[in-house]
Design an enzyme around this catalytic site. Structure first.
Site, mmCIF file in Angstrom:
data_model
loop_
_atom_site.group_PDB
_atom_site.id
_atom_site.type_symbol
_atom_site.label_atom_id
_atom_site.label_comp_id
_atom_site.label_asym_id
_atom_site.label_seq_id
_atom_site.Cartn_x
_atom_site.Cartn_y
_atom_site.Cartn_z
ATOM 1 N N CYS A 154 -18.679 8.946 -31.579
ATOM 2 C CA CYS A 154 -18.761 8.583 -30.162
ATOM 3 C C CYS A 154 -18.226 9.742 -29.306
ATOM 4 O O CYS A 154 -18.838 10.791 -29.236
ATOM 5 C CB CYS A 154 -18.025 7.275 -29.921
ATOM 6 N N ASP A 211 -29.040 1.772 -29.742
ATOM 7 C CA ASP A 211 -27.886 2.181 -28.943
ATOM 8 C C ASP A 211 -28.274 2.241 -27.465
ATOM 9 O O ASP A 211 -28.983 3.157 -27.042
ATOM 10 C CB ASP A 211 -27.397 3.549 -29.422
ATOM 11 N N HIS A 243 -24.853 1.392 -31.268
ATOM 12 C CA HIS A 243 -23.763 2.336 -31.115
ATOM 13 C C HIS A 243 -22.626 1.971 -32.073
ATOM 14 O O HIS A 243 -22.437 0.824 -32.442
ATOM 15 C CB HIS A 243 -23.253 2.324 -29.671
#
Length: 278
Positions: A154, A211, A243
């Protein structure tokens, strides 16, 4: 044969930032008598940068190095466990607390506030310099700078792209669902799509087709930028993953994609000369 060294012996406490208390029963905790792990500190930019490290207990010579870059939630138990998993594979893995100067993610109980009041205040230039110092620290603790890799998740995925363009010593990088473009600020002046032409190392990008924060359009633009720059990079999209699909402590965890991504990461490191016993 080396079994111990002069690294800090304190065992890092477990736990997660309040904003991301585990929501899944799939949380993986890696423990093994074959590894040594704990907290240490790295001298960087006039301060002591806290970090967590893990390595095999017994090894010959020097170890390949993997810098592990945190999610926005800091170096919590999942990131520590990633380091331990890498140690079992034969790596010296180090995860530094990259915004310790700006604050503690444990002080925040929701993601929007954490991002606004802490994460957005961390300059990319500071982060990249800290990572340089962590890499140098590794060379003084039996790490082989000639076998240096980086991986991140991330927030850390975006940083992994940037570091691959920043430090010419990096041999390979793997970015897990890192943002590719977006708004620029004084502290975040470039995004991965802006540095595609500047990559010093091959980058493997691992992304989820579901995502919503990183749309497929963004991934396609990044692929076009990489192709135009003739960069050594590959982006893999897992159609059924969203995600944070590697975050086994969250509901977003997608086991098949996570396991495949892990194996692709190890193969990427090996392909580009960052492997144990190389």
């Amino acid at each position: 044969m080396k079994t111990e060294d002069n690294m800090a012996q304190k065992t890092a406490p477990g736990g997660f930032a309040p904003a991301v208390q585990p929501t899944a029963s799939s949380t993986i905790i890696t423990g093994s008598d074959a590894i040594h792990a704990g907290e240490t500190s790295v001298a960087s930019q006039g301060e002591n940068l806290p970090a967590y490290y893990a390595r095999p207990k017994e090894y010959q010579g020097t170890l390949p190095v993997v810098l592990v870059v945190q999610e926005i939630f800091g170096v919590h138990e999942h990131i520590r466990d990633v380091c331990r998993r890498l140690a079992l594979e034969g790596y010296l893995a180090i995860a530094p607390e990259l915004y310790f100067r700006e604050g503690d993610p444990n002080d925040y109980h929701d993601i929007p506030t954490l991002f606004k009041e802490l994460v957005s205040k961390v300059p990319d230039s500071q982060v990249l310099s800290d990572l340089d110092h962590v890499a140098n620290w590794a060379t003084r603790h039996d790490g082989d700078i000639r076998r240096l890799a980086i991986t991140g998740f991330c927030w850390g995925g975006r940083i992994s792209w940037l570091f691959a363009a920043h430090n010419p010593q990096v041999r390979a990088a793997v970015a897990w669902y890192g943002r590719l473009d977006g708004e620029k600020t004084l502290k975040q002046q470039k995004h991965p799509i802006d540095i595609a032409v500047d990559l010093n190392a091959p980058v493997l990008g691992l992304y989820g087709g579901q995502d919503e924060s990183i749309p497929l359009e963004s991934i396609d633009k990044m692929r076009q930028a990489l192709h135009a720059a003739n960069s050594k990079a590959e982006i893999v999209v897992y159609p059924d993953a969203g995600h944070a699909f590697n975050a086994d402590y969250r509901a977003s965890y997608h086991a098949d994609s996570a396991k495949d991504g892990w194996q692709r990461m190890l193969a990427w490191f090996t392909q580009y000369g960052v492997a144990p016993n190389a």
